[in-house]
Motif scaffolding. Structure first.
Motif, PDB file in Angstrom:
ATOM      1  N   THR A 181       0.845  -1.192   0.000  1.00 59.68           N
ATOM      2  CA  THR A 181       0.000   0.000   0.000  1.00 59.68           C
ATOM      3  C   THR A 181       0.880   1.242   0.000  1.00 59.68           C
ATOM      4  O   THR A 181       1.733   1.395   0.871  1.00 59.68           O
ATOM      5  CB  THR A 181      -0.927   0.007   1.228  1.00 59.68           C
ATOM      6  OG1 THR A 181      -1.673  -1.198   1.194  1.00 59.68           O
ATOM      7  CG2 THR A 181      -1.856   1.194   1.222  1.00 59.68           C
ATOM      8  N   HIS A 182       0.678   2.116  -0.982  1.00 57.72           N
ATOM      9  CA  HIS A 182       1.525   3.295  -1.058  1.00 57.72           C
ATOM     10  C   HIS A 182       1.109   4.329  -0.037  1.00 57.72           C
ATOM     11  O   HIS A 182       0.029   4.262   0.522  1.00 57.72           O
ATOM     12  CB  HIS A 182       1.542   3.869  -2.474  1.00 57.72           C
ATOM     13  CG  HIS A 182       0.238   3.825  -3.206  1.00 57.72           C
ATOM     14  ND1 HIS A 182      -0.362   4.938  -3.715  1.00 57.72           N
ATOM     15  CD2 HIS A 182      -0.580   2.795  -3.522  1.00 57.72           C
ATOM     16  CE1 HIS A 182      -1.487   4.591  -4.310  1.00 57.72           C
ATOM     17  NE2 HIS A 182      -1.640   3.307  -4.211  1.00 57.72           N
ATOM     18  N   GLY A 183       1.987   5.312   0.167  1.00 62.94           N
ATOM     19  CA  GLY A 183       1.693   6.360   1.133  1.00 62.94           C
ATOM     20  C   GLY A 183       0.822   7.426   0.505  1.00 62.94           C
ATOM     21  O   GLY A 183      -0.196   7.128  -0.105  1.00 62.94           O
TER      22      GLY A 183
ATOM     23  N   ILE B  32      -6.717  -7.153  -3.564  1.00 60.90           N
ATOM     24  CA  ILE B  32      -6.594  -5.818  -2.944  1.00 60.90           C
ATOM     25  C   ILE B  32      -5.203  -5.240  -3.242  1.00 60.90           C
ATOM     26  O   ILE B  32      -5.056  -4.066  -3.576  1.00 60.90           O
ATOM     27  CB  ILE B  32      -6.835  -5.938  -1.421  1.00 60.90           C
ATOM     28  CG1 ILE B  32      -8.271  -6.405  -1.167  1.00 60.90           C
ATOM     29  CG2 ILE B  32      -6.524  -4.648  -0.694  1.00 60.90           C
ATOM     30  CD1 ILE B  32      -8.520  -6.885   0.257  1.00 60.90           C
ATOM     31  N   ASP B  33      -4.190  -6.087  -3.135  1.00 57.98           N
ATOM     32  CA  ASP B  33      -2.807  -5.642  -3.405  1.00 57.98           C
ATOM     33  C   ASP B  33      -2.631  -5.307  -4.886  1.00 57.98           C
ATOM     34  O   ASP B  33      -1.916  -4.368  -5.243  1.00 57.98           O
ATOM     35  CB  ASP B  33      -1.805  -6.747  -3.054  1.00 57.98           C
ATOM     36  CG  ASP B  33      -1.959  -7.235  -1.636  1.00 57.98           C
ATOM     37  OD1 ASP B  33      -2.545  -6.507  -0.829  1.00 57.98           O
ATOM     38  OD2 ASP B  33      -1.491  -8.342  -1.344  1.00 57.98           O
ATOM     39  N   TRP B  34      -3.271  -6.105  -5.754  1.00 58.24           N
ATOM     40  CA  TRP B  34      -3.113  -5.864  -7.193  1.00 58.24           C
ATOM     41  C   TRP B  34      -3.759  -4.535  -7.588  1.00 58.24           C
ATOM     42  O   TRP B  34      -3.220  -3.817  -8.442  1.00 58.24           O
ATOM     43  CB  TRP B  34      -3.711  -7.024  -7.997  1.00 58.24           C
ATOM     44  CG  TRP B  34      -3.063  -8.338  -7.681  1.00 58.24           C
ATOM     45  CD1 TRP B  34      -1.801  -8.534  -7.165  1.00 58.24           C
ATOM     46  CD2 TRP B  34      -3.626  -9.647  -7.838  1.00 58.24           C
ATOM     47  NE1 TRP B  34      -1.565  -9.875  -6.991  1.00 58.24           N
ATOM     48  CE2 TRP B  34      -2.647 -10.586  -7.397  1.00 58.24           C
ATOM     49  CE3 TRP B  34      -4.856 -10.133  -8.303  1.00 58.24           C
ATOM     50  CZ2 TRP B  34      -2.879 -11.971  -7.421  1.00 58.24           C
ATOM     51  CZ3 TRP B  34      -5.080 -11.504  -8.328  1.00 58.24           C
ATOM     52  CH2 TRP B  34      -4.086 -12.409  -7.893  1.00 58.24           C
TER      53      TRP B  34
ATOM     54  N   GLY C 239      -1.208 -10.553 -11.778  1.00 59.50           N
ATOM     55  CA  GLY C 239      -2.345 -11.041 -10.988  1.00 59.50           C
ATOM     56  C   GLY C 239      -2.587 -12.534 -11.157  1.00 59.50           C
ATOM     57  O   GLY C 239      -3.732 -12.974 -11.178  1.00 59.50           O
ATOM     58  N   ILE C 240      -1.496 -13.284 -11.298  1.00 60.02           N
ATOM     59  CA  ILE C 240      -1.661 -14.737 -11.413  1.00 60.02           C
ATOM     60  C   ILE C 240      -1.139 -15.397 -10.139  1.00 60.02           C
ATOM     61  O   ILE C 240       0.014 -15.168  -9.759  1.00 60.02           O
ATOM     62  CB  ILE C 240      -0.900 -15.304 -12.632  1.00 60.02           C
ATOM     63  CG1 ILE C 240      -1.414 -14.665 -13.926  1.00 60.02           C
ATOM     64  CG2 ILE C 240      -1.073 -16.824 -12.694  1.00 60.02           C
ATOM     65  CD1 ILE C 240      -0.720 -15.188 -15.183  1.00 60.02           C
TER      66      ILE C 240
ATOM     67  N   ALA D 259      -1.349  -1.872  -6.519  1.00 56.31           N
ATOM     68  CA  ALA D 259      -0.186  -1.832  -7.418  1.00 56.31           C
ATOM     69  C   ALA D 259      -0.554  -1.161  -8.742  1.00 56.31           C
ATOM     70  O   ALA D 259       0.230  -0.380  -9.303  1.00 56.31           O
ATOM     71  CB  ALA D 259       0.330  -3.252  -7.663  1.00 56.31           C
ATOM     72  N   ALA D 260      -1.754  -1.447  -9.254  1.00 55.26           N
ATOM     73  CA  ALA D 260      -2.186  -0.855 -10.526  1.00 55.26           C
ATOM     74  C   ALA D 260      -2.305   0.665 -10.405  1.00 55.26           C
ATOM     75  O   ALA D 260      -1.836   1.418 -11.275  1.00 55.26           O
ATOM     76  CB  ALA D 260      -3.533  -1.456 -10.954  1.00 55.26           C
ATOM     77  N   VAL D 261      -2.909   1.127  -9.323  1.00 53.83           N
ATOM     78  CA  VAL D 261      -3.074   2.577  -9.131  1.00 53.83           C
ATOM     79  C   VAL D 261      -1.699   3.238  -8.984  1.00 53.83           C
ATOM     80  O   VAL D 261      -1.406   4.258  -9.628  1.00 53.83           O
ATOM     81  CB  VAL D 261      -3.956   2.863  -7.889  1.00 53.83           C
ATOM     82  CG1 VAL D 261      -3.911   4.350  -7.526  1.00 53.83           C
ATOM     83  CG2 VAL D 261      -5.388   2.411  -8.150  1.00 53.83           C
TER      84      VAL D 261
END
Ligand code: DLZ
Length: 168
Positions: free
Chosen positions: A9-11, A151-153, A123-124, A156-158
């Motif tokens: 999760t980014h800041g 949720i993590d993917w 996402g695999i 990461a995409a954003v």
């Protein structure tokens, strides 16, 4: 124990830019229960955590993980997406099918992202057992349900889409 979700999760980020992103989600029909949970984790995170309107997110189905790179490349030609989240689940079986598809799909997805200049998330799930895959989709059969990697993917995409726009 370290919360794995937090590590991805980014800041601080540009919330307005994030909510305007256009995201393509491509998922397989193999291992449908697990894949559906991962897809729902992605969609819920993109819309609730990042306030991306559902109308900014396209969802496309393909047969299996082997088809994810081709579909990603084909649909990126439309030039309308800021990031792609291909979703699939590979579970090791009795043959070497798993190894071939895992390796081919992983390399091909990396290449599509690098060649297209649009972030393609990995996402695999590549799991040794079905229970491992269920745990990583947050639907484990035991007392411990696990964590939904969708949720993590989404995070990461954003993060990568904003980085690609120079708004990270
Ligand atoms: C053939 C196959 C096998 C054995 N296992 C999986 C799997 O666990 N997960 C998955 O997404 N797809 C699997 N497939 C299907 C291939 O990915 C592909 O769709 C077919 O070989 C047709 O090209």
């Amino acid at each position: 124990m370290l919360d794995k979700a937090k590590t991805l999760t980014h800041g601080a980020y540009d919330a307005a830019a994030a909510s305007a992103l256009k995201i393509l989600v491509i998922h397989t029909r193999w291992n449908v229960e697990i894949v559906s949970a991962l897809r729902d984790g992605v969609l819920s995170s993109l819309t609730n955590q990042y306030a991306i309107p559902r109308s900014n997110i396209d969802v496309v189905e393909v047969p299996g993980a082997f088809e994810l790179p081709f579909a990603t490349k084909a649909l990126l030609k439309q030039g309308k997406y800021d990031a792609v989240i291909p979703i699939g689940v590979l579970i090791k079986g009795a043959t070497v099918h798993f190894e071939y598809i895992s390796e081919a799909a992983t390399h091909a997805l990396m290449n599509v992202g690098l060649e297209s200049g649009t972030p393609v998330i990995f996402g695999i799930l590549t799991c040794l057992t079905e229970e491992q895959a269920l745990q990583r989709a947050g639907i484990g059969r035991g007392e411990e349900k696990g964590h939904n990697h969708g949720i993590d993917w989404a995070a990461a995409a954003v993060e990568m889409a904003l980085l690609n726009q120079g708004k990270a």
